[in-house]
Write an enzyme that holds these catalytic residues in place. Structure first.
Site, short mmCIF file in Angstrom:
data_model
loop_
_atom_site.label_atom_id
_atom_site.label_comp_id
_atom_site.label_asym_id
_atom_site.label_seq_id
_atom_site.Cartn_x
_atom_site.Cartn_y
_atom_site.Cartn_z
N CYS A 146 -7.45 -1.85 8.90
CA CYS A 146 -6.25 -1.87 8.24
C CYS A 146 -5.90 -0.31 7.89
O CYS A 146 -4.62 -0.04 8.34
CB CYS A 146 -6.10 -2.72 7.09
SG CYS A 146 -6.00 -4.39 7.31
N HIS A 162 -0.76 -5.68 2.42
CA HIS A 162 -2.01 -6.63 2.62
C HIS A 162 -1.57 -7.81 1.93
O HIS A 162 -1.24 -8.21 0.81
CB HIS A 162 -3.39 -5.80 1.72
CG HIS A 162 -4.31 -5.21 2.60
ND1 HIS A 162 -4.66 -3.87 2.49
CD2 HIS A 162 -4.81 -5.72 3.54
CE1 HIS A 162 -5.51 -3.71 3.19
NE2 HIS A 162 -5.64 -4.38 4.11
N GLU A 220 0.60 -1.08 0.08
CA GLU A 220 0.13 0.12 0.20
C GLU A 220 0.78 1.16 0.03
O GLU A 220 1.78 1.42 0.68
CB GLU A 220 -0.82 0.03 1.28
CG GLU A 220 -1.86 -1.08 1.54
CD GLU A 220 -2.86 -1.29 0.51
OE1 GLU A 220 -3.08 -0.24 -0.21
OE2 GLU A 220 -3.53 -2.34 0.40
N1 PCA Z 1 -7.68 -6.91 7.45
C1 PCA Z 1 -8.80 -5.94 7.61
C2 PCA Z 1 -8.71 -5.64 9.08
C3 PCA Z 1 -7.78 -6.69 9.59
C4 PCA Z 1 -7.03 -7.35 8.56
O1 PCA Z 1 -6.37 -8.15 8.49
C5 PCA Z 1 -8.72 -4.74 6.62
O2 PCA Z 1 -8.27 -5.00 5.42
O3 PCA Z 1 -8.84 -3.70 6.86
#
Ligand code: PCA
Length: 189
Positions: free
Chosen positions: A144, A168, A81
């Protein structure tokens, strides 16, 4: 003085019985990458507690690099990201049952903040080693992105000269591949 890095993952949430980001963070705990001793920690999927917990660890450990990781259940590749948004906005409750819609995270902060991790070079290194990886300019508006924004706002406000960012993870990548990607993200200058 020990030079440190901090890697975080998240607990399971919603429909996801497990969260690979937690397994990844814990598997890296105690290892070394790029000369940095890694602390691996797991965050709750809660707007109300996750940000302060993260900032507390940063103040205690004084890491030179911070990479927060989370699960993107619809993704097929690792997503590095590059921008955090100053907005909580999701119909899904967090693990404390809290829903936040159209809620600014920090009233006085900018609308968005860039990662200080060398995102493009990390992506290039990962691709060259055959790791499925993409760049992303949208970390969602759930927990996140919340943690990512709190991280980048702390870097800005406390003027931390550190490489910090968010990654991610897709749901079904082998742990060894995720570990290799994190070692790259922790050591690429
Ligand atoms: N993914 C979620 C929140 C916790 C996680 O592992 C997200 O993409 O916001």
């Amino acid at each position: 003085m020990i030079r440190r890095a901090l890697v975080t993952g998240f607990e399971p949430f919603g429909e996801n019985a497990a969260n690979p980001s937690a397994e990844l963070a814990l598997s890296l705990d105690g290892e070394t990458a790029g000369g940095l001793h890694i602390a691996g920690r797991v965050l709750p999927v809660e707007y109300g507690t996750s940000g302060d917990l993260l900032l507390g660890w940063i103040r205690d450990l004084r890491p030179e690099r911070v990479i927060c990781c989370g699960l993107a259940s619809a993704s097929r590749a690792i997503r590095v990201e590059s921008i955090a948004f100053n907005l909580d906005d999701s119909p899904f409750p967090d693990n404390a049952g809290v829903v936040r819609e159209n809620a600014r995270i920090c009233a006085t902060a900018p609308d968005s903040l860039p990662a200080t991790l060398p995102v493009e070079r990390v992506i290039t290194e990962c691709s060259e080693r055959g790791i499925p990886v993409d760049s992303s300019i949208d970390a969602g508006r759930y927990v996140c992105n919340h943690v990512f924004f709190r991280l980048m706002n702390e870097v800005l406000e406390a003027r931390l000269p550190i490489a910090a960012g968010f990654i991610h993870l897709p749901p079904d990548l082998p742990l060894a591949v995720m570990r290799e990607a994190l070692h790259i993200a922790l050591s690429t200058e």
